[in-house]
Enzyme design. Structure first.
Site, PDB file in Angstrom:
ATOM      1  N   GLY A 120       0.855  -1.202   0.000  1.00 35.38           N
ATOM      2  CA  GLY A 120       0.000   0.000   0.000  1.00 35.38           C
ATOM      3  C   GLY A 120       0.879   1.237   0.000  1.00 35.38           C
ATOM      4  N   ALA A 149      -2.734  -6.704  -4.137  1.00 35.18           N
ATOM      5  CA  ALA A 149      -1.948  -7.224  -3.006  1.00 35.18           C
ATOM      6  C   ALA A 149      -2.670  -8.334  -2.251  1.00 35.18           C
ATOM      7  CB  ALA A 149      -1.622  -6.090  -2.038  1.00 35.18           C
ATOM      8  N   TYR A 198      -7.049   3.260  13.564  1.00 33.50           N
ATOM      9  CA  TYR A 198      -7.578   4.561  13.963  1.00 33.50           C
ATOM     10  C   TYR A 198      -8.594   4.368  15.082  1.00 33.50           C
ATOM     11  CZ  TYR A 198      -9.624   9.190  13.831  1.00 33.50           C
ATOM     12  OH  TYR A 198     -10.063  10.434  14.196  1.00 33.50           O
ATOM     13  N   TYR A 244     -17.349   5.129  12.998  1.00 32.71           N
ATOM     14  CA  TYR A 244     -16.006   4.578  12.836  1.00 32.71           C
ATOM     15  C   TYR A 244     -15.723   3.429  13.816  1.00 32.71           C
ATOM     16  CZ  TYR A 244     -11.386   4.056  11.070  1.00 32.71           C
ATOM     17  OH  TYR A 244     -10.289   3.504  10.470  1.00 32.71           O
TER      18      TYR A 244
HETATM   19  P1  NAI Z   1      -4.778   5.500   0.971  1.00 33.39           P
HETATM   20  O1  NAI Z   1      -6.059   5.316   0.228  1.00 33.39           O
HETATM   21  O2  NAI Z   1      -4.062   6.802   0.828  1.00 33.39           O
HETATM   22  O3  NAI Z   1      -3.743   4.337   0.544  1.00 33.39           O
HETATM   23  C1  NAI Z   1      -4.128   3.038   0.276  1.00 33.39           C
HETATM   24  C2  NAI Z   1      -3.015   2.267  -0.415  1.00 33.39           C
HETATM   25  O4  NAI Z   1      -3.468   0.919  -0.609  1.00 33.39           O
HETATM   26  C3  NAI Z   1      -2.622   2.788  -1.812  1.00 33.39           C
HETATM   27  O5  NAI Z   1      -1.233   2.626  -1.980  1.00 33.39           O
HETATM   28  C4  NAI Z   1      -3.362   1.839  -2.755  1.00 33.39           C
HETATM   29  O6  NAI Z   1      -2.765   1.691  -4.047  1.00 33.39           O
HETATM   30  C5  NAI Z   1      -3.243   0.544  -1.966  1.00 33.39           C
HETATM   31  N1  NAI Z   1      -4.239  -0.455  -2.347  1.00 33.39           N
HETATM   32  C6  NAI Z   1      -5.579  -0.425  -2.233  1.00 33.39           C
HETATM   33  N2  NAI Z   1      -6.120  -1.598  -2.670  1.00 33.39           N
HETATM   34  C7  NAI Z   1      -5.074  -2.383  -3.074  1.00 33.39           C
HETATM   35  C8  NAI Z   1      -4.963  -3.690  -3.603  1.00 33.39           C
HETATM   36  N3  NAI Z   1      -6.029  -4.456  -3.808  1.00 33.39           N
HETATM   37  N4  NAI Z   1      -3.735  -4.141  -3.906  1.00 33.39           N
HETATM   38  C9  NAI Z   1      -2.627  -3.391  -3.718  1.00 33.39           C
HETATM   39  N5  NAI Z   1      -2.674  -2.160  -3.187  1.00 33.39           N
HETATM   40  C10 NAI Z   1      -3.877  -1.657  -2.874  1.00 33.39           C
HETATM   41  O7  NAI Z   1      -5.126   5.160   2.473  1.00 33.39           O
HETATM   42  P2  NAI Z   1      -4.567   5.627   3.909  1.00 33.39           P
HETATM   43  O8  NAI Z   1      -5.536   6.590   4.481  1.00 33.39           O
HETATM   44  O9  NAI Z   1      -3.132   5.965   3.848  1.00 33.39           O
HETATM   45  O10 NAI Z   1      -4.770   4.265   4.727  1.00 33.39           O
HETATM   46  C11 NAI Z   1      -3.751   3.338   5.016  1.00 33.39           C
HETATM   47  C12 NAI Z   1      -4.031   2.706   6.367  1.00 33.39           C
HETATM   48  O11 NAI Z   1      -3.983   3.715   7.385  1.00 33.39           O
HETATM   49  C13 NAI Z   1      -5.426   2.057   6.461  1.00 33.39           C
HETATM   50  O12 NAI Z   1      -5.344   0.901   7.237  1.00 33.39           O
HETATM   51  C14 NAI Z   1      -6.228   3.122   7.200  1.00 33.39           C
HETATM   52  O13 NAI Z   1      -7.347   2.595   7.879  1.00 33.39           O
HETATM   53  C15 NAI Z   1      -5.163   3.622   8.166  1.00 33.39           C
HETATM   54  N6  NAI Z   1      -5.438   4.919   8.798  1.00 33.39           N
HETATM   55  C16 NAI Z   1      -5.870   6.002   8.060  1.00 33.39           C
HETATM   56  C17 NAI Z   1      -6.164   7.203   8.702  1.00 33.39           C
HETATM   57  C18 NAI Z   1      -6.617   8.406   7.923  1.00 33.39           C
HETATM   58  O14 NAI Z   1      -7.101   9.352   8.547  1.00 33.39           O
HETATM   59  N7  NAI Z   1      -6.444   8.448   6.629  1.00 33.39           N
HETATM   60  C19 NAI Z   1      -5.996   7.357  10.160  1.00 33.39           C
HETATM   61  C20 NAI Z   1      -5.442   6.186  10.811  1.00 33.39           C
HETATM   62  C21 NAI Z   1      -5.211   5.010  10.151  1.00 33.39           C
END
Ligand code: NAI
Length: 399
Positions: free
Chosen positions: A48, A112, A226, A236
């Site tokens: 990711g 992935a 989160y 959430y």
């Molecule tokens: P994001 O949407 O910016 O990034 C998601 C990533 O996952 C991207 O690189 C995307 O290409 C990849 N991805 C999605 N489906 C895929 C697949 N099938 N195969 C390969 N790659 C795939 O998301 P974000 O916000 O950075 O989230 C990442 C983690 O952080 C999650 O677990 C989220 O719950 C957690 N998080 C997010 C917060 C927020 O406020 N944005 C706060 C705390 C935790």
């Protein structure tokens, strides 16, 4: 072609290659400005890795610790007349910067969740790095095809038990309104959301990487969670996504058992609410983030994804001390968000917020700016009326 933002609801359909490159460069510069992370990771796999926390983790490992990085993600390449997704351009920019700094960086674009991409990743590690000493798991996805059963699971963002009604904002128009979200109708919704965003796939990754012998002794792995304030609990932490996060957090002891014989350890880090492609899709959360930004900026304690990840690496995962954990064994870099004075002020503003006072008492402007930045827009150094080359290759990905 000339690329301007084209917005549909909470997504932007276009991305700008030069703007996203600026965004990546800013994050690299921030990490460099903080100096080297002593005893940081050296060979890192980020699952990711193309946007949000995963990209920031990759940048921190590479430019804060001179790590070789392999990034896995699911993005759309650019084609003539069709811009690629932001994560595609981000990775192209990242790899170019890494190469200029003589850092190894290769990427794999594909699902992935599949066994095939896991195998490709393992083969690449074997070929180029031998083993990795850190695995970051940062996937956020609305669906997952289960690699063993072939079932396509779709996650839902719903409360459990009762209808949830509260304020929300359309961050483009600035209209604050009430939203009612119906609770899940069956256990099936919960089950599907856990299947997509819970810990099973993280476990599959770690088990397969270990089985293949590509995890170094003392390997660390971290995934992101989160919690947030009570006002977002119904949608959430106590909703379907919260069940998935419970499951993810519950995977830590399972992975610790699995990694015990190679001295490995797993963590969940609870991060701050930030504007990413994923969080903008959650009702209520963008309004909360706009108020949170206002309060945290006024107090001088605001952080973005890169500040969060730099702090996670330098001051938690690789700090020269025992890692502080909460009562449930989690790392907390949401500590500043959850500070009592911050939450008290956000709660006060939440009561007052309306369409009329949105611009004054919230940082909706900052929210919008961060949202457009995700797609490479709103950067002063880029002329968005000028032609740009939309077809950009990621150096390590061959056609
Ligand atoms: P994001 O949407 O910016 O990034 C998601 C990533 O996952 C991207 O690189 C995307 O290409 C990849 N991805 C999605 N489906 C895929 C697949 N099938 N195969 C390969 N790659 C795939 O998301 P974000 O916000 O950075 O989230 C990442 C983690 O952080 C999650 O677990 C989220 O719950 C957690 N998080 C997010 C917060 C927020 O406020 N944005 C706060 C705390 C935790």
């Amino acid at each position: 072609m000339i690329i301007q933002p084209r917005v549909r609801g909470f997504i932007c359909l276009t991305s700008h290659p030069e703007g996203t490159a600026q965004h990546v460069k800013q994050q690299i510069d921030y990490v460099k400005s903080k100096g080297k992370i002593e005893n940081g990771p050296k060979k890192v796999l980020v699952i990711g890795a193309s946007t949000g926390f995963g990209l920031a983790s990759r940048i921190t490992a590479a430019f804060g610790s001179d790590a070789a990085t392999i990034g896995v993600f699911f993005e759309k390449p650019a084609a003539p007349g069709k811009p690629g997704t932001a994560g595609w351009y981000n990775t192209a920019a990242f790899e170019k910067e890494a190469s200029a700094a003589e850092l190894y960086a290769k990427s794999i674009n594909g699902d992935a969740f599949s066994d095939e991409i896991k195998k490709q990743t393992i083969d690449l590690i074997k070929e180029d790095l031998g083993q990795v000493d850190l695995v970051v798991y940062s996937l956020a996805s609305p669906r997952r095809t289960h690699p063993k059963t072939g079932v396509a699971h779709a996650s839902v963002l719903k409360p459990i038990g009762q209808t949830f009604t509260d304020k929300t904002v359309d961050f483009h128009s600035g209209v604050v309104s009430d939203i009612s979200i119906q609770p899940v109708e069956s256990e099936e919704d919960i089950h599907n959301t856990v299947a997509v965003m819970g810990g099973e796939d993280w476990k599959f990754w770690i088990a397969q990487l270990k089985e293949a012998g590509v995890l170094a002794d003392g390997v660390k792995t971290v995934a992101y969670s989160y919690i947030g304030p009570e006002l977002t609990y119904p949608i959430y932490r106590n909703g379907t996504i919260g069940r998935a996060k419970d499951d993810l957090e519950g995977t830590v002891p399972v992975l610790n058992d699995l990694l015990q014989d190679i001295g490995g350890i797993s963590y969940v880090s609870v991060n701050k609410a930030l504007v990413t492609q994923s969080s903008s899709a959650i009702p209520v959360v963008p309004l909360y983030i706009s108020l949170l930004y206002k309060v945290m900026k006024e107090k001088g304690i605001h952080e973005g994804t890169i500040e969060q990840m730099q702090r996670l690496f330098a001051d938690r995962l690789y700090a020269n001390r025992e890692i502080p954990l909460d009562e449930k064994g989690r790392i907390r870099v949401d500590d500043l968000e959850m500070r009592e004075d911050v939450q008290a002020e956000v709660a006060k503003l939440w009561e007052q917020i309306t369409t009329e006072n949105l611009e004054q008492i919230s940082d909706i402007a900052g929210y919008r700016n961060d949202f457009f930045n995700l797609f490479g827009f709103n950067f002063d150094a880029v002329d968005y009326d000028k032609d740009t080359q939309e077809v950009v290759n990621i150096p390590s990905i061959k056609d």
